[in-house]
Design a protein around this motif. Structure first.
Motif, PDB file in Angstrom:
ATOM      1  N   GLU A 576      30.915   9.960  12.594  1.00  0.00           N
ATOM      2  CA  GLU A 576      32.380  10.136  12.632  1.00  0.00           C
ATOM      3  C   GLU A 576      33.123   8.855  12.978  1.00  0.00           C
ATOM      4  O   GLU A 576      34.142   8.525  12.385  1.00  0.00           O
ATOM      5  CB  GLU A 576      32.719  11.204  13.673  1.00  0.00           C
ATOM      6  N   CYS A 579      32.999   6.396   9.962  1.00  0.00           N
ATOM      7  CA  CYS A 579      33.568   6.881   8.706  1.00  0.00           C
ATOM      8  C   CYS A 579      35.083   6.714   8.704  1.00  0.00           C
ATOM      9  O   CYS A 579      35.742   7.096   9.667  1.00  0.00           O
ATOM     10  CB  CYS A 579      33.196   8.347   8.524  1.00  0.00           C
ATOM     11  N   GLY A 581      36.903   7.985   6.126  1.00  0.00           N
ATOM     12  CA  GLY A 581      37.436   9.068   5.292  1.00  0.00           C
ATOM     13  C   GLY A 581      37.812   8.655   3.886  1.00  0.00           C
ATOM     14  O   GLY A 581      38.647   9.291   3.248  1.00  0.00           O
ATOM     15  N   VAL A 596      33.618  18.905   2.687  1.00  0.00           N
ATOM     16  CA  VAL A 596      34.808  18.557   3.477  1.00  0.00           C
ATOM     17  C   VAL A 596      35.414  19.891   3.908  1.00  0.00           C
ATOM     18  O   VAL A 596      35.839  20.682   3.067  1.00  0.00           O
ATOM     19  CB  VAL A 596      35.825  17.745   2.637  1.00  0.00           C
ATOM     20  N   LYS A 601      39.457  15.439   7.624  1.00  0.00           N
ATOM     21  CA  LYS A 601      39.778  14.147   6.995  1.00  0.00           C
ATOM     22  C   LYS A 601      38.502  13.383   6.646  1.00  0.00           C
ATOM     23  O   LYS A 601      38.539  12.361   5.986  1.00  0.00           O
ATOM     24  CB  LYS A 601      40.621  13.288   7.961  1.00  0.00           C
ATOM     25  N   LYS A 602      37.392  13.899   7.163  1.00  0.00           N
ATOM     26  CA  LYS A 602      36.123  13.212   6.934  1.00  0.00           C
ATOM     27  C   LYS A 602      35.077  14.211   6.446  1.00  0.00           C
ATOM     28  O   LYS A 602      35.129  15.394   6.828  1.00  0.00           O
ATOM     29  CB  LYS A 602      35.635  12.534   8.221  1.00  0.00           C
TER      30      LYS A 602
END
Ligand code: SF4
Ligand code: SF4
Length: 642
Positions: A576, A579, A581, A596, A601-602
């Protein structure tokens, strides 16, 4: 180990798939040779025969294509050994050349050709009705109405073939081949089979030069006429409730639907039913018999009006002017069903028909499953290959590529984000179509073909493209199995149908011998593969004939092997904090393991789906996808070995 369902003793009641029922019937009929090429919905016939081949002392092979399978089994039958070949409907197109000739030369012992047709095209490019082949070749076609009948009729088909010394086509359909039914076993499979044949020299019969073929044609037509005259009896045709003014003619599976509709309408005693299990040739006598009383006739059959045409022909020959309805009332496209024939049959009988659900007492279930288009599996090697090809083409400056496709799981590459299939017609068509296009367009052309398909029908067009000087690129997607039909072996796997070690033929050696500069890549190693394919594309631009072999095992096989061997595969996860996104991983791989969540958003990786192919990790610009478990040391070899 539990006893194989095909080896149960006489008198047992067993639950058999239609294809298993055909295989068991063939064993009881005394076959010694069976050969096929896998194709849905026929595949299980040979699959189960291969499982019991050694126990029963028969020879079973996966041939490289349907034509070769037909020839293999037919050759046994001309030496007096009973044999069977099985294929899906379009496979009979491949074998049609030898089918036509085999009709002329005939057989010495029973030879049955199972054609498993696919009305509604559940897994096929068309829904051709192979009963036509019977009419073209002047060979009888036997058509069961359910799996139990398939078991009985395959034995009758062998007897018919032996009696008239001609091949007999047994036509199944998806609905019959893939339905399970309880079957009472009437015969044994363990007995002394006649597996040694004798080839009797007979040039007038086996050498079809025109002078000999003319004589063979006379013999064939003689058998054809005798079948029409002598075989108008059970189990090939049956008159049920004779003497009625209304007559329904129902062929094969359609009979099961007709019977059920008549029960629902309470009309079983109001109509004569001509139950047809041999639609080609339609026996004349029973037709004449029902026409004595008939004032109106309805022919119910799936797809084309094969029985209707012959029935009308017989009616015309005796000058009757009664109304005979068929395809003007019964749908000509797709599978029939209870629902689809309920109203037409009721109307024909003049019975007021309400709603089928009410009549049948069924409850309509609204399915809650959202519709989902077919997609490549998580970790499918084709995903890696398509990504590699797209990136390499970009690097090498290949623009507006036309990808000619072929039959296999990889056809799904036509979808976004890959769009690596622009055409798909038939087995092996990718290379021939690429060659033809190369003569009329200037775009770069990549022919995409699977390994099994390459051996099936890809080698002659690959040779032709070199000989006739086409500058195309051949891409063999070698997942080391015939994946789409359930992982059958082929010449590139080093295994035979019965699991014995066989010679392994490498596609790259074949292509090299044909004159291609071949690049073999392992797309599990994404970066290395991109470099190699980019180099290959540069060579192509210099006019060199290029072939690529992309070798990486089918992910379903990899998972199976990992389970069996205890090898732990990598499982990836998105970090996380790293990333950002960008969604490149989701958009560029379309891997179902990458999801998703609504509002997120990721992306996230579903660990239970991820097979550890590493494609998403290799393309993430932020190195945000990493292995989260401790895989076994030797996990990579599962992707590389057959
Ligand atoms: S590619 Fe990498 S950074 Fe982009 S969304 Fe996927 S994991 Fe995140
Ligand atoms: S590594 Fe990535 S692309 Fe491969 S199966 Fe797992 S999530 Fe899908």
């Amino acid at each position: 180990m539990p006893e194989h369902v095909l080896l149960k003793p006489k008198g047992s009641r067993v639950l058999l798939l239609g294809n298993e029922a055909i295989a068991r019937g063939a064993l009881e009929a005394g076959i010694c040779v069976a050969a096929a090429y896998p194709g849905t919905p026929s595949t299980e016939i040979l699959e189960v025969l291969s499982e019991v081949a050694d126990s029963c002392g028969i020879y079973v092979e996966w041939s490289v294509n349907e034509k070769v399978a037909f020839e293999t089994a037919y050759a046994a039958a001309i030496t007096g050994v009973r044999s069977l070949t099985a294929m899906k409907h379009v496979g009979l197109n491949v074998a049609s050349d030898i089918l036509m000739s085999s009709a002329y030369s005939g057989v010495e012992e029973g030879f049955v050709v199972v054609s498993a047709d696919d009305p509604s095209m559940h897994s096929s490019q068309n829904e051709q009705d192979n009963r036509w082949y019977g009419l073209i070749a002047h060979l009888p076609v036997i058509e069961p109405s359910n799996a139990r009948e398939a078991y009985k009729l395959v034995k009758e088909a062998f007897e018919l073939s032996t009696r008239y010394k001609v091949p007999v086509i047994l036509r199944s359909t998806t609905r019959i081949s893939h339905t399970r039914m309880p079957v009472e076993l009437e015969g044994d499979v363990f007995f002394e089979r006649k597996c040694k044949g004798v080839f009797k020299q007979d040039p007038e019969r086996w050498i079809l030069v025109p002078g000999h073929a003319r004589k063979c044609k006379v013999r064939l037509m003689d058998a054809w006429r005798k079948i029409i005259t002598n075989e108008g009896r059970e189990p090939f045709i049956k008159i049920i409730n004779p003497g009625q003014k209304k007559v329904i003619v129902a062929s094969g599976l359609a009979y099961s639907y007709v019977r059920e509709v008549l029960e629902l309408l309470g009309a079983l005693d109001k109509v004569t039913v001509l139950k047809v299990n041999m639609p080609v040739p339609l026996p004349r006598e029973p037709v004449m018999e029902v026409l004595k009383y008939a004032e109106e006739v309805l022919v119910v059959e799936e797809l084309d009006p094969i029985v209707e045409m012959q029935f009308k022909d017989i009616a015309l020959s005796i000058g009757t002017s009664i109304r005979i309805r068929g395809k003007e009332t019964i749908p000509e496209n797709y599978e029939l069903s209870l629902e689809r024939i309920y109203k037409p049959v009721a109307e024909f009988l003049g019975v007021k028909a309400g709603n089928i659900e009410d009549a049948a007492g069924t409850v309509k279930i609204e399915l809650q499953i959202p519709p989902r288009p077919p997609i490549l599996c998580a970790g499918c090697p084709h995903r890696n290959t398509y990504y590699v090809i797209k990136v390499a083409a970009n690097k090498a400056g290949l623009r507006n590529i036309v990808y000619t496709g072929d039959i296999g799981c990889y056809t799904l590459g036509y979808q976004k984000p890959f769009e690596t299939q622009s055409t798909c017609f038939e087995m092996g068509g990718s290379i021939g179509i690429a060659h033809g296009l190369a003569k009329t367009i200037d775009n770069p052309i990549i022919a995409v073909i699977g390994d099994s398909t390459f051996f099936h029908a890809g080698m002659p067009p690959a040779l032709n493209a070199v000989y006739n000087d086409s500058n195309i690129i051949i891409l063999v997607l070698d997942n080391m199995t015939t994946a789409m039909t359930g992982h059958q072996p082929h010449p590139g796997t080093g295994k035979s149908a019965t699991g014995k070690v066989a010679v392994r033929i490498m596609p790259e050696k074949v292509l090299e011998s044909l004159g291609y500069e071949v690049y073999v890549v392992n797309p599990l190693k994404v970066r290395e593969s991109i470099d190699a394919v980019t180099k290959a594309f540069w060579r192509y631009k210099q006019g060199v004939k290029i072939a690529l072999v992309s070798r990486m095992a089918c992910s379903l096989e990899v998972l199976r092997k990992a389970r069996r061997s205890g090898v732990v595969l990598p499982v990836y996860a998105v970090l996380e904090d790293k990333c950002n996104g960008c969604m490149a991983c989701v958009k560029l791989t379309a891997c179902p393991a990458l999801i998703v969540e609504p509002g997120a958003k990721k992306p996230r990786i579903l660990g239970e789906l991820c097979t550890g192919c590493g494609l998403c990790a290799s393309l993430c610009p932020f190195k945000a996808i990493v292995i989260k478990n401790a895989p076994s040391e030797n996990w990579e070899r599962l992707w590389w070995e057959p």
